[in-house]
Design a protein around this motif. Structure first.
Motif, PDB file in Angstrom:
ATOM      1  N   PHE A 108      46.861  30.963  46.201  1.00 30.09           N
ATOM      2  CA  PHE A 108      46.269  30.868  47.536  1.00 30.09           C
ATOM      3  C   PHE A 108      45.496  29.555  47.698  1.00 30.09           C
ATOM      4  O   PHE A 108      45.527  28.935  48.765  1.00 30.09           O
ATOM      5  CB  PHE A 108      45.348  32.063  47.796  1.00 30.09           C
ATOM      6  N   TYR A 109      44.803  29.144  46.655  1.00 31.56           N
ATOM      7  CA  TYR A 109      44.053  27.888  46.704  1.00 31.56           C
ATOM      8  C   TYR A 109      45.006  26.716  46.892  1.00 31.56           C
ATOM      9  O   TYR A 109      44.782  25.853  47.753  1.00 31.56           O
ATOM     10  CB  TYR A 109      43.250  27.723  45.410  1.00 31.56           C
ATOM     11  N   TRP A 110      46.051  26.674  46.095  1.00 32.33           N
ATOM     12  CA  TRP A 110      47.027  25.586  46.210  1.00 32.33           C
ATOM     13  C   TRP A 110      47.710  25.588  47.576  1.00 32.33           C
ATOM     14  O   TRP A 110      47.961  24.537  48.151  1.00 32.33           O
ATOM     15  CB  TRP A 110      48.061  25.702  45.098  1.00 32.33           C
ATOM     16  N   ALA A 111      48.006  26.781  48.071  1.00 30.14           N
ATOM     17  CA  ALA A 111      48.605  26.881  49.408  1.00 30.14           C
ATOM     18  C   ALA A 111      47.675  26.261  50.442  1.00 30.14           C
ATOM     19  O   ALA A 111      48.117  25.517  51.332  1.00 30.14           O
ATOM     20  CB  ALA A 111      48.891  28.346  49.757  1.00 30.14           C
ATOM     21  N   GLY A 112      46.388  26.565  50.334  1.00 32.10           N
ATOM     22  CA  GLY A 112      45.428  26.015  51.271  1.00 32.10           C
ATOM     23  C   GLY A 112      45.352  24.504  51.211  1.00 32.10           C
ATOM     24  O   GLY A 112      45.233  23.829  52.255  1.00 32.10           O
ATOM     25  N   MET A 113      45.452  23.934  50.035  1.00 27.56           N
ATOM     26  CA  MET A 113      45.415  22.487  49.903  1.00 27.56           C
ATOM     27  C   MET A 113      46.653  21.829  50.527  1.00 27.56           C
ATOM     28  O   MET A 113      46.557  20.811  51.204  1.00 27.56           O
ATOM     29  CB  MET A 113      45.311  22.090  48.428  1.00 27.56           C
ATOM     30  N   ALA A 114      47.815  22.419  50.303  1.00 28.13           N
ATOM     31  CA  ALA A 114      49.044  21.887  50.903  1.00 28.13           C
ATOM     32  C   ALA A 114      48.983  21.978  52.425  1.00 28.13           C
ATOM     33  O   ALA A 114      49.347  21.025  53.137  1.00 28.13           O
ATOM     34  CB  ALA A 114      50.259  22.645  50.368  1.00 28.13           C
ATOM     35  N   LEU A 115      48.505  23.107  52.937  1.00 24.14           N
ATOM     36  CA  LEU A 115      48.379  23.276  54.384  1.00 24.14           C
ATOM     37  C   LEU A 115      47.332  22.333  54.958  1.00 24.14           C
ATOM     38  O   LEU A 115      47.479  21.832  56.080  1.00 24.14           O
ATOM     39  CB  LEU A 115      48.012  24.722  54.703  1.00 24.14           C
ATOM     40  N   ASN A 116      46.275  22.090  54.194  1.00 28.04           N
ATOM     41  CA  ASN A 116      45.238  21.155  54.620  1.00 28.04           C
ATOM     42  C   ASN A 116      45.835  19.777  54.886  1.00 28.04           C
ATOM     43  O   ASN A 116      45.572  19.162  55.919  1.00 28.04           O
ATOM     44  CB  ASN A 116      44.157  21.061  53.540  1.00 28.04           C
TER      45      ASN A 116
END
Length: 283
Positions: A45-53
């Protein structure tokens, strides 16, 4: 592969692994067996958030941070968006595998909150609250459905996250003394939530106080400096300290609730996270 490591700020996920561990300890349901996949769900979830960021900020980054993967041309916006989607699905799958329906009750709204923050809330007055919600839900994902018992731990990490998010808005152009002061108040509140109240025993209490003191000192000092002189450099330093400060805060909570050995392992991840941050920025 290197560009994806930069896109998702891969080493920074070391600072999120302790969320579900702290949540489980606080709820009286320490992780065991398949539930040890829950920290991996948190990382996804953290990595997903960074990519979406980076996908959401691609136009702004072209001006302010052209070295990032999308504006530098090393990765396409579509690939970044797909990466965020795949990692979100992986997080949900790991949460379901490790914690079943009880974990998914937190993981599904967590996934929604991550997407809402990056696509809508970031940069608004609701941004810090949105990010705090993400972190609190991540803690609750490890609670085995005992949300009420894990609430103090979720609140501690949520309050801390709100402060870090508010400060981080000044990383490029500098911040304001008022924002720094609010973040300092959040750090004090999170420290109190981590060390006050019931504990597993005297040794656990001492360990929790030690980790809590380390958290308050390192994060508070950086935030104080960003309050007195809110330049972009000091704000970036305060943001990085806040991100890494998640680890001793998680360790303090985990130790307080009787999982001292696991807390020591969590604390041991901090030097590695700091070392890797020199190669891949967590912000």
């Amino acid at each position: 592969m290197g560009v994806f490591v930069q896109l998702v700020r891969a080493p920074a996920a070391l600072t999120v692994l302790g969320d579900t561990i702290a949540g489980g300890a606080a709820a009286g349901t320490p992780l065991h067996g398949r539930r040890w996949t829950l920290p991996l769900a948190s990382a996804c979830f953290y990595w997903a958030g960074m990519a979406l960021n980076d996908w959401a900020d691609r136009r702004l980054d072209a001006v302010e941070r052209p070295e990032r993967p999308i504006p530098s041309g090393r990765i396409t916006p579509g690939t970044a968006l797909t990466t965020g989607g795949v990692l979100t699905a992986a997080g949900l799958g790991l949460a379901g595998f490790g914690g079943g329906q009880r974990a998914l009750r937190a993981a599904v709204p967590l996934a929604a909150a991550v997407w809402a923050y990056d696509t809508t809330l970031k940069g608004t007055a609701a941004g810090p609250l949105g990010m705090a919600t993400c972190r609190a839900l991540d803690v609750l994902m490890g609670s085995g459905g005992r949300w009420r018992r894990a609430a103090p731990a979720a609140a501690a990490l949520g309050v801390h996250t709100a402060g870090v998010t508010a400060v981080s808005a000044g990383e490029v152009h500098g911040g304001s003394p008022g924002t720094g002061a609010l973040a300092l108040a959040g750090t004090a509140t999170a420290t109190g939530l981590a060390v006050a109240g019931r504990a597993g025993g005297r040794t656990d209490r001492i360990a929790a106080l030690g980790y809590g003191a380390g958290y308050a000192a390192t994060v508070g000092r950086a935030q104080y400096r960003a309050t007195t002189t809110p330049s972009a450099d000091r704000v970036r330093a305060a943001t990085a300290a806040g991100i890494h400060g998640m680890v001793p805060l998680q360790a303090s909570l985990t130790a307080r609730y009787g999982s001292g050995r696991v807390a020591a392992l969590l604390a041991g991840a901090l030097p590695l996270a700091r070392r890797l941050a020199r190669k891949v920025s967590p912000t």
